[in-house]
Design a protein around this motif. Structure first.
Motif: not given
Length: 400
Positions: A32-33, A65-67, A99-101, A136-137
């Motif tokens: 999600s964003v 993220t999914a985690d 996508t992959d963060s 992302l960082w």
């Protein structure tokens, strides 16, 4: 996806390089964003030569993220936060979801080359990219279990700071002197004042008064916020040299490389700029022309941490000073300063306006900013601050 239909769906991921994206660790997949913005009130109204403010606006993007992790990216602006969310919500979110963060550089490139690139390689579009990159960082540092400065290889040493929360242009001469001397009495050894009055002789009178009041041992800088032309700058430079000004910040329009270069060649003082320079390409041009010697790259104006590190490396390689402009109110820059190999001591701009907005607040002791210790980029928003200061009608949430 929820909340709105994206006008970018017609161009989608298939229109950009890297459409066949790797997912990587399933836990790192972006699910999600969300965007929103805060209007944080200032303790007092302030003004420089271009703007008057009673609050500072903090646009926010939260990338989940999914985690279950949440990476937070921020900016800092005078107005119009809806323009930033207007880039992220309908355009960047589609390119992020699923996508992959952990693919930080790859994501930076994909977002940069979306069709929005042609609408703005600087300004709003680029600042929206910065917000995403910071988030992302933040996720990367959280996943590593380290504060961002440590992930980037920085030392644990505290970083010297200079105080910008004083010396405003809306203050009369007597109040200006009281304002700056109060900072010195608090222990600050580096302070900055605003210049850029219509009559340069008023600026001359004011900086002389400040120097007399604070003495010769305090480092003094000034900021014209782009209000001078070359003729005006040439008239006031002898006065600024007389008062031993450490640097002259943003004397001209940010795109006027020639005037910056001519002024820098004519004075022994350092010319500073960067808060309105938006890319490592633009900075490279200024550095190649020897147009500035204090580089004020702002992580919220350039394309986030990824591009800031590129500019910092260019600066260090030339032996120049790096003193980031703190549009983020130093939340991210306290991690970035001192992460590149340089013989020049790092320096951070101290502006405490939005401290109450964050879960983790900055700590300054005797003019030195202490390194944060919690994993991440120190950008997480305090829920109480969000409830108190969130701007109605700005932002949305998009989910996978």
């Amino acid at each position: 996806m929820t909340d709105q239909t994206s006008p970018s769906s017609a161009v989608g991921l298939l229109s950009v390089p890297g459409a066949d994206l790797r997912r990587g660790d399933d836990g790192a997949v972006i699910t999600s964003v969300e965007t929103y913005a805060l209007a944080v009130p200032l303790k007092r109204p302030i003004a420089d030569s271009t703007a008057a403010m009673a609050h500072w606006t903090v646009p926010v993007v939260e990338i989940r993220t999914a985690d279950g992790r949440v990476g937070t990216g921020i900016s800092g602006i005078h107005c119009a936060p809806e323009l930033l969310s207007g880039v992220i919500d309908p355009y960047y979110a589609d390119a992020l979801l699923g996508t992959d963060s952990e693919d930080v550089l790859g994501t930076w490139k994909r977002l940069y080359w979306l069709p929005t690139h042609w609408m703005g390689r600087s300004g709003v579009v680029h600042m929206a990219l910065a917000m995403v990159d910071i988030a992302l960082w933040d996720l990367a540092a959280q996943r590593a279990g380290k504060p961002l400065w440590q992930l980037l290889g920085g030392t644990p040493d505290s970083i010297e700071a200079y105080n910008t929360d004083g010396g405003w242009l809306n203050l009369g001469d007597a109040d200006l002197v009281r304002d700056v001397t109060a900072l010195v009495d608090q222990g600050w050894s580096r302070v900055k004042v605003k210049v850029g009055r219509t009559d340069w002789r008023e600026d001359a009178r004011r900086v002389r008064a400040v120097r007399r009041a604070i003495g010769d041992d305090v480092t003094l800088m000034c900021d014209a916020n782009q209000r001078w032309d070359l003729s005006t700058a040439n008239r006031i430079m002898p006065v600024l040299e007389e008062v031993a000004m450490d640097w002259v910040e943003e004397p001209f329009h940010a795109d006027d490389l020639r005037s910056h270069a001519r002024l820098q060649a004519s004075t022994r003082l350092d010319v500073a700029a960067g808060e309105s320079i938006y890319s490592y390409h633009q900075f490279a041009s200024f550095l190649e022309a020897d147009a500035i010697r204090v580089v004020q790259a702002d992580v919220t104006r350039v394309g986030g941490v990824t591009e800031w590190l590129q500019i910092a490396a260019q600066t260090a390689a030339r032996g120049l000073r790096l003193a980031p402009h703190a549009g983020d109110m130093m939340q991210v820059h306290q991690h970035l300063a001192g992460t590149v190999l340089s013989e020049v001591p790092p320096l951070v701009e101290f502006i405490p306006w939005t401290q109450q907005a964050f879960v983790e607040r900055s700590t300054v002791r005797e003019g030195f900013l202490e390194r944060p210790q919690a994993p991440g980029a120190s950008t997480a928003i305090d829920p109480a601050a969000r409830a108190r200061w969130q701007i109605a009608g700005v932002g949305s949430t998009r989910t996978l």
